[in-house]
Design an enzyme around this catalytic site. Structure first.
Site, PDB file in Angstrom:
ATOM      1  N   HIS A  97      -8.670  -8.421  -9.214  1.00 31.92           N
ATOM      2  CA  HIS A  97      -8.502  -7.955  -7.841  1.00 31.92           C
ATOM      3  C   HIS A  97      -8.888  -9.049  -6.838  1.00 31.92           C
ATOM      4  O   HIS A  97      -9.997  -9.561  -6.845  1.00 31.92           O
ATOM      5  CB  HIS A  97      -9.404  -6.732  -7.630  1.00 31.92           C
ATOM      6  CG  HIS A  97      -9.600  -6.374  -6.195  1.00 31.92           C
ATOM      7  ND1 HIS A  97     -10.808  -6.479  -5.538  1.00 31.92           N
ATOM      8  CD2 HIS A  97      -8.721  -5.910  -5.280  1.00 31.92           C
ATOM      9  CE1 HIS A  97     -10.674  -6.082  -4.287  1.00 31.92           C
ATOM     10  NE2 HIS A  97      -9.427  -5.736  -4.100  1.00 31.92           N
TER      11      HIS A  97
ATOM     12  N   LYS B  59       0.829  -1.201   0.000  1.00 24.07           N
ATOM     13  CA  LYS B  59       0.000   0.000   0.000  1.00 24.07           C
ATOM     14  C   LYS B  59       0.868   1.257   0.000  1.00 24.07           C
ATOM     15  O   LYS B  59       1.963   1.272   0.580  1.00 24.07           O
ATOM     16  CB  LYS B  59      -0.903   0.024   1.241  1.00 24.07           C
ATOM     17  CG  LYS B  59      -1.851  -1.152   1.348  1.00 24.07           C
ATOM     18  CD  LYS B  59      -2.856  -1.170   0.230  1.00 24.07           C
ATOM     19  CE  LYS B  59      -3.853  -2.309   0.389  1.00 24.07           C
ATOM     20  NZ  LYS B  59      -4.733  -2.444  -0.781  1.00 24.07           N
TER      21      LYS B  59
HETATM   22 MG   LIG Z   1      -6.268  -2.545  -4.771  1.00 26.53          MG
END
Ligand SMILES: [Mg+2]
Length: 374
Positions: free
Chosen positions: A302, A170
């Site tokens: 995803h 992230k």
């Molecule tokens: Mg993502």
């Protein structure tokens, strides 16, 4: 011909012991809409979708109140026709979001039912491109309270040591300098040859705020930057793609083939990331993947590796499964009875029929309650 006997949806609520933070939201609960379809020849198909925190009941109500009455007595093999009927029925309140997620779960259950009926694993029922294994990337790198940069580096390094040639973390959740440091440390730890994907989870609201971060990331050669802006802000995706050599990837909360075509037409994404539990199920996922193929673009779906392993294995232009071994953050793994095997950066395909897993009775007892049929 198999006639649909029952269509039922159930709410599973799986709390996170420690809330997890993205750049833009905090998740403390995962709610899943579990769908079970039975046919008059005794087969059962399962599907699912996901709703963050406390919105799963919207999906469950859509399946039970709107879709189920229409489906009973229909032919389970009429998958395309059923998709069109349900889409049309909910046109005024649907097309994306909760209703499309509910439609996705029903569509997945129909494909699962029909593949089980045929005695084939789903990837073969769909027409396989691969027969034994598919490439995966190691995904994680979340922001968690108390998690240090050393912890992040160890998490990414463990994927590489397990044989993965691509990892994802992230970004966008701390300052540009703080994120640059995280990216630098991970790149140093994994070496120059491992692909490093960065996921911003819609962190930035305009091009200048994105570029503050992106310019700091470029020296570390990320493979892609994922969801830099709100999904609706397609023009900024295209503008960013013009400004950086890092490839832009997006699509995990998009629904319907038309939005993906718009991303491609505008040069807003070099990699599409549809999610079959979001975009309209397996039926729509295949249309999106075929659209991408005609643009010469690859698809890396995803999350939900247990489902997407079949869709990557059955599409020539699908590149990677996103593999999330952690069952704390993406805790769907707790609801099912079979876990995929991974080896040398790949997920192994099995010959179990349909999706290759069922919902685990003990997990259903814990997370759904006594309503789920045994
Ligand atoms: Mg993502």
């Amino acid at each position: 011909m198999a006639k649909i006997s029952t269509v039922e949806a159930f709410l599973a609520r799986v709390p996170l012991e420690r809330p997890v933070t993205f750049s833009t939201r905090t998740v403390y609960m995962r709610e899943y809409c579990l769908v079970r379809i039975t046919s008059d020849d005794g087969h059962v198909g399962i599907g699912f979708s996901y709703a963050v925190n406390n919105s799963g009941s919207l999906l469950v109500a859509t399946v039970n109140d709107i879709f189920a009455p229409r489906l009973t007595g229909d032919d389970s093999l009429r998958v395309e026709g059923i998709w069109h009927d349900l889409y049309q029925e909910t046109l005024l309140i649907g097309r994306a979001g909760a209703v499309m997620r509910a439609l996705s779960a029903v569509d997945i259950a129909l494909w699962d039912l029909n593949a089980r009926d045929a005695g084939l694993p789903l990837y073969k029922y769909l027409g396989a491109a691969a027969l034994d294994r598919v490439p995966a990337y190691g995904s994680g790198g979340y922001y968690l309270a108390g998690k240090s940069n050393d912890d992040l580096v160890e998490e990414m390094r463990a994927f590489v040591e397990a044989g993965y040639d691509a990892v994802k973390m992230k970004v966008g959740g701390v300052s540009p300098a703080g994120d640059e440091e995280r990216v630098r440390l991970v790149r140093e730890a994994i070496g120059p040859d491992v692909r490093l994907m960065l996921d911003a989870n819609n962190a930035w609201r305009d091009l200048p705020s994105a570029m503050e971060y992106i310019e700091r990331f470029e020296p570390y050669h990320p493979y892609w930057i994922e969801e830099p802006f709100l999904p609706d802000d397609i023009d900024n995706h295209a503008a960013l793609a013009q400004r950086t050599p890092i490839m832009v990837a997006t699509g995990e909360v998009e629904a319907g083939r038309w939005r993906f075509k718009e991303l491609l037409d505008k040069g807003a994404a070099a990699i599409l990331q549809p999610d079959a539990i979001v975009c309209g199920g397996i039926t729509e996922f295949r249309k999106i993947t075929a659209t991408a193929a005609s643009y010469g673009v690859g698809v890396a779906p995803h999350a939900w590796h247990d489902l997407h392993v079949h869709l990557v294995a059955s599409a020539e232009n699908a590149t990677y499964v996103e593999f999330m071994p952690d069952d704390h953050i993406v805790n769907f793994r707790r609801l099912i009875d079979v876990q995929l095997e991974d080896r040398d950066g790949h997920l192994l395909l099995s010959d179990r029929p349909g999706l290759g897993f069922s919902f685990d009775p003990a997990a259903l007892e814990q997370y759904v309650g006594p309503h789920y049929p045994q």
